[in-house]
Scaffold this motif. Structure first.
Motif, short mmCIF file in Angstrom:
data_model
loop_
_atom_site.label_atom_id
_atom_site.label_comp_id
_atom_site.label_asym_id
_atom_site.label_seq_id
_atom_site.Cartn_x
_atom_site.Cartn_y
_atom_site.Cartn_z
N ARG A 1 60.02 -20.41 -43.65
CA ARG A 1 59.16 -19.23 -43.80
C ARG A 1 58.07 -19.23 -42.72
O ARG A 1 57.73 -18.17 -42.19
N LEU B 1 59.72 -18.09 -39.40
CA LEU B 1 60.10 -16.67 -39.36
C LEU B 1 58.97 -15.73 -39.73
O LEU B 1 59.16 -14.51 -39.75
N ILE C 1 57.37 -15.38 -42.68
CA ILE C 1 57.51 -14.81 -44.02
C ILE C 1 56.33 -15.30 -44.85
O ILE C 1 56.08 -16.50 -44.94
N VAL D 1 63.94 -11.15 -49.23
CA VAL D 1 64.22 -12.00 -48.06
C VAL D 1 65.73 -12.24 -47.96
O VAL D 1 66.33 -12.09 -46.89
N LEU E 1 68.11 -10.84 -44.91
CA LEU E 1 68.84 -11.80 -44.06
C LEU E 1 70.35 -11.57 -44.14
O LEU E 1 71.04 -11.65 -43.12
N LEU F 1 65.81 -7.83 -38.18
CA LEU F 1 65.10 -8.04 -39.44
C LEU F 1 63.99 -7.01 -39.62
O LEU F 1 63.32 -6.65 -38.66
N PHE G 1 59.19 -10.00 -42.29
CA PHE G 1 59.31 -11.02 -41.25
C PHE G 1 58.34 -10.75 -40.11
O PHE G 1 57.91 -9.61 -39.92
N ALA H 1 60.92 -12.32 -35.34
CA ALA H 1 61.83 -13.14 -36.15
C ALA H 1 63.28 -13.03 -35.68
O ALA H 1 64.01 -14.02 -35.70
#
Length: 175
Positions: free
Chosen positions: A101, A104, A106, A115, A119, A130, A135, A139
């Motif tokens: 996380r 990326l 998050i 999430v 993805l 994304l 994100f 990302a």
């Protein structure tokens, strides 16, 4: 207050600090056929995150593997098949979740299901694009050259070990 009620107070206090499950599911196409999505996610993640250079030039595969790990981090601590076999598995999964996380971008408070869905959508499209808001803006580029995630590799291997132990209960020999 009755004596029985006083005896229950420590028990109730312990429940107050317990983790609350984040209900998650993998998409219907996460597994082909009638396989178990959880077992498949464990196997895929353990293989992918423990092969050096596996994600080089494969952003869609990186997106799917991280989606699998996001699912496992939310689901395995509450799955009776896993929760009793390795008391450190939830700790490993939480550390790994913080690792990917962070990479990326998050947010910690972001629920797992959006999430996972984002993805998997990125993996299906093949370009690993994304959505902003979940994100970091870069990302997608990070997935294209995913850095090593050692905590994630250890957590995936620990989940695979627990799964393997469930296949071979103590006292039974493999032939």
């Amino acid at each position: 207050m009755s004596r029985r009620a006083l005896l229950l107070l420590p028990l109730l206090a312990g429940c107050a600090g317990a983790a609350i499950p984040d209900p998650v599911r993998l998409p219907h196409d996460s597994v082909e056929g009638a396989g178990d999505p959880t077992r498949a996610a464990v196997s895929r993640a353990a293989f992918a995150f423990n092969q050096p250079g596996h994600f080089a030039g494969r952003p869609a595969e990186a997106a799917r593997a991280i989606a699998d790990m996001e699912f496992l981090a939310a689901a395995l601590p509450f799955d009776p098949r896993y929760q009793q076999r390795d008391p450190l598995l939830p700790v490993h999964l939480a550390q790994a979740r913080a690792e990917w996380r962070s990479v990326l971008g998050i947010a910690d408070a972001q629920p797992a299901q959006p999430v996972i869905e984002a993805l998997y959508a990125a993996a299906r499209s093949g370009n690993a694009a994304l959505p902003a808001g979940i994100f970091a803006s870069n990302a997608s580029a990070i997935l294209a050259s995913l850095p090593p995630l050692p905590q994630t590799g250890r957590a995936a291997a620990a989940a695979a070990r627990v799964q393997s132990e469930g296949n071979n209960p103590a006292g039974r020999r493999r032939l």
